[in-house]
Design a protein around this motif. Structure first.
Motif, PDB file in Angstrom:
ATOM      1  N   VAL A  59       0.839  -1.209   0.000  1.00 27.96           N
ATOM      2  CA  VAL A  59       0.000   0.000   0.000  1.00 27.96           C
ATOM      3  C   VAL A  59       0.869   1.252   0.000  1.00 27.96           C
ATOM      4  CG1 VAL A  59      -1.687   1.314   1.353  1.00 27.96           C
ATOM      5  CG2 VAL A  59      -1.970  -1.149   1.077  1.00 27.96           C
ATOM      6  N   ARG A  60       1.955   1.243   0.783  1.00 23.11           N
ATOM      7  CA  ARG A  60       2.845   2.397   0.840  1.00 23.11           C
ATOM      8  C   ARG A  60       3.509   2.661  -0.512  1.00 23.11           C
ATOM      9  NH1 ARG A  60       6.211   1.065   5.143  1.00 23.11           N
ATOM     10  NH2 ARG A  60       4.482   1.591   6.492  1.00 23.11           N
ATOM     11  N   SER A  61       3.911   1.597  -1.216  1.00 27.60           N
ATOM     12  CA  SER A  61       4.575   1.795  -2.507  1.00 27.60           C
ATOM     13  C   SER A  61       3.609   2.319  -3.566  1.00 27.60           C
ATOM     14  CB  SER A  61       5.239   0.505  -2.977  1.00 27.60           C
ATOM     15  OG  SER A  61       4.278  -0.479  -3.269  1.00 27.60           O
ATOM     16  N   VAL A  62       2.380   1.851  -3.557  1.00 25.46           N
ATOM     17  CA  VAL A  62       1.376   2.377  -4.492  1.00 25.46           C
ATOM     18  C   VAL A  62       1.082   3.840  -4.169  1.00 25.46           C
ATOM     19  CG1 VAL A  62      -1.022   2.175  -5.252  1.00 25.46           C
ATOM     20  CG2 VAL A  62       0.360   0.122  -4.975  1.00 25.46           C
ATOM     21  N   ALA A  63       1.020   4.173  -2.893  1.00 27.45           N
ATOM     22  CA  ALA A  63       0.756   5.555  -2.490  1.00 27.45           C
ATOM     23  C   ALA A  63       1.896   6.472  -2.912  1.00 27.45           C
ATOM     24  CB  ALA A  63       0.559   5.630  -0.983  1.00 27.45           C
ATOM     25  N   GLN A  64       3.127   6.006  -2.811  1.00 27.82           N
ATOM     26  CA  GLN A  64       4.272   6.835  -3.214  1.00 27.82           C
ATOM     27  C   GLN A  64       4.232   7.153  -4.696  1.00 27.82           C
ATOM     28  OE1 GLN A  64       7.721   4.725  -1.830  1.00 27.82           O
ATOM     29  NE2 GLN A  64       7.807   5.896   0.074  1.00 27.82           N
ATOM     30  N   ARG A  65       3.770   6.205  -5.487  1.00 28.09           N
ATOM     31  CA  ARG A  65       3.633   6.462  -6.932  1.00 28.09           C
ATOM     32  C   ARG A  65       2.646   7.584  -7.208  1.00 28.09           C
ATOM     33  NH1 ARG A  65       3.635   1.044 -10.552  1.00 28.09           N
ATOM     34  NH2 ARG A  65       5.777   0.436 -10.108  1.00 28.09           N
ATOM     35  N   CYS A  66       1.661   7.708  -6.325  1.00 25.55           N
ATOM     36  CA  CYS A  66       0.657   8.772  -6.470  1.00 25.55           C
ATOM     37  C   CYS A  66       1.075  10.038  -5.740  1.00 25.55           C
ATOM     38  CB  CYS A  66      -0.687   8.292  -5.933  1.00 25.55           C
ATOM     39  SG  CYS A  66      -1.357   6.865  -6.784  1.00 25.55           S
ATOM     40  N   GLY A  67       2.231  10.022  -5.110  1.00 20.50           N
ATOM     41  CA  GLY A  67       2.719  11.193  -4.392  1.00 20.50           C
ATOM     42  C   GLY A  67       2.046  11.412  -3.056  1.00 20.50           C
ATOM     43  N   LYS A  68       1.589  10.342  -2.410  1.00 20.68           N
ATOM     44  CA  LYS A  68       0.896  10.450  -1.129  1.00 20.68           C
ATOM     45  C   LYS A  68       1.644   9.669  -0.061  1.00 20.68           C
ATOM     46  CE  LYS A  68      -3.590  10.700  -3.386  1.00 20.68           C
ATOM     47  NZ  LYS A  68      -4.901  10.077  -3.529  1.00 20.68           N
ATOM     48  N   ARG A  69       1.339   9.990   1.191  1.00 23.04           N
ATOM     49  CA  ARG A  69       1.872   9.234   2.336  1.00 23.04           C
ATOM     50  C   ARG A  69       0.709   8.500   2.988  1.00 23.04           C
ATOM     51  NH1 ARG A  69       4.996  12.576   6.437  1.00 23.04           N
ATOM     52  NH2 ARG A  69       5.130  10.504   7.294  1.00 23.04           N
ATOM     53  N   VAL A  70       0.846   7.184   3.079  1.00 18.91           N
ATOM     54  CA  VAL A  70      -0.228   6.359   3.624  1.00 18.91           C
ATOM     55  C   VAL A  70       0.367   5.364   4.619  1.00 18.91           C
ATOM     56  CG1 VAL A  70      -1.993   4.650   3.073  1.00 18.91           C
ATOM     57  CG2 VAL A  70      -1.601   6.537   1.523  1.00 18.91           C
ATOM     58  N   SER A  71      -0.332   5.153   5.736  1.00 19.55           N
ATOM     59  CA  SER A  71       0.056   4.102   6.658  1.00 19.55           C
ATOM     60  C   SER A  71      -1.165   3.217   6.921  1.00 19.55           C
ATOM     61  CB  SER A  71       0.580   4.680   7.974  1.00 19.55           C
ATOM     62  OG  SER A  71      -0.436   5.370   8.655  1.00 19.55           O
ATOM     63  N   VAL A  72      -0.894   1.961   7.236  1.00 21.67           N
ATOM     64  CA  VAL A  72      -1.951   0.985   7.473  1.00 21.67           C
ATOM     65  C   VAL A  72      -1.876   0.517   8.918  1.00 21.67           C
ATOM     66  CG1 VAL A  72      -2.862  -1.287   6.853  1.00 21.67           C
ATOM     67  CG2 VAL A  72      -1.913   0.196   5.094  1.00 21.67           C
ATOM     68  N   GLU A  73      -3.013   0.572   9.601  1.00 22.68           N
ATOM     69  CA  GLU A  73      -3.106   0.080  10.969  1.00 22.68           C
ATOM     70  C   GLU A  73      -4.134  -1.041  10.991  1.00 22.68           C
ATOM     71  OE1 GLU A  73      -4.028   3.223  13.664  1.00 22.68           O
ATOM     72  OE2 GLU A  73      -2.243   4.371  13.134  1.00 22.68           O
ATOM     73  N   ILE A  74      -3.758  -2.151  11.587  1.00 24.04           N
ATOM     74  CA  ILE A  74      -4.687  -3.269  11.732  1.00 24.04           C
ATOM     75  C   ILE A  74      -5.259  -3.176  13.136  1.00 24.04           C
ATOM     76  CG2 ILE A  74      -4.950  -5.767  11.701  1.00 24.04           C
ATOM     77  CD1 ILE A  74      -2.500  -5.785   9.771  1.00 24.04           C
ATOM     78  N   VAL A  75      -6.567  -2.957  13.212  1.00 24.75           N
ATOM     79  CA  VAL A  75      -7.233  -2.684  14.494  1.00 24.75           C
ATOM     80  C   VAL A  75      -7.921  -3.938  14.976  1.00 24.75           C
ATOM     81  CG1 VAL A  75      -8.935  -1.244  15.644  1.00 24.75           C
ATOM     82  CG2 VAL A  75      -7.577  -0.304  13.773  1.00 24.75           C
ATOM     83  N   ASP A  76      -7.714  -4.265  16.248  1.00 24.22           N
ATOM     84  CA  ASP A  76      -8.359  -5.419  16.871  1.00 24.22           C
ATOM     85  C   ASP A  76      -9.775  -5.036  17.269  1.00 24.22           C
ATOM     86  OD1 ASP A  76      -8.753  -7.886  17.973  1.00 24.22           O
ATOM     87  OD2 ASP A  76      -7.668  -7.446  19.824  1.00 24.22           O
ATOM     88  N   VAL A  77     -10.745  -5.801  16.811  1.00 25.06           N
ATOM     89  CA  VAL A  77     -12.149  -5.549  17.130  1.00 25.06           C
ATOM     90  C   VAL A  77     -12.525  -6.389  18.338  1.00 25.06           C
ATOM     91  CG1 VAL A  77     -14.503  -5.653  16.274  1.00 25.06           C
ATOM     92  CG2 VAL A  77     -12.648  -5.138  14.706  1.00 25.06           C
ATOM     93  N   ASP A  78     -12.960  -5.745  19.393  1.00 27.89           N
ATOM     94  CA  ASP A  78     -13.338  -6.482  20.616  1.00 27.89           C
ATOM     95  C   ASP A  78     -14.826  -6.649  20.699  1.00 27.89           C
ATOM     96  OD1 ASP A  78     -10.736  -6.758  21.425  1.00 27.89           O
ATOM     97  OD2 ASP A  78     -10.747  -4.867  22.530  1.00 27.89           O
TER      98      ASP A  78
END
Length: 78
Positions: A59-78
């Motif tokens: 996801v980060r590499s695809v975002a860099q191609r578009c000139g954006k900064r993206v981070s992914v967080e995996i959230v635990d659902v309780d």
């Protein structure tokens, strides 16, 4: 980016209907929060976090191609 993350996650888990991705901006960076069913959490994270790391890298590499900064967080659902 949201659609890409959703597509990847839905193809990894057994309950694709429970995959949800929320998006928000934080200090000039787009943050994508991934939520999956509790029993699918291991499939998204993988052994020693390898799958999660690769998802973030992709996801980060695809975002860099578009000139954006993206981070992914995996959230635990309780």
């Amino acid at each position: 980016m949201k659609e890409l993350l959703t597509y990847i996650a839905q193809n990894l888990v057994e309950h694709p209907e429970q995959v949800s991705v929320s998006q928000f901006e934080d200090e000039g960076e787009t943050v994508l929060e991934l939520r999956v069913a509790p029993e699918d959490m291991g499939k998204v994270i993988g052994r020693q976090g390898r799958i999660a790391k690769e998802i973030r890298t992709l996801v980060r590499s695809v975002a860099q191609r578009c000139g954006k900064r993206v981070s992914v967080e995996i959230v635990d659902v309780d």
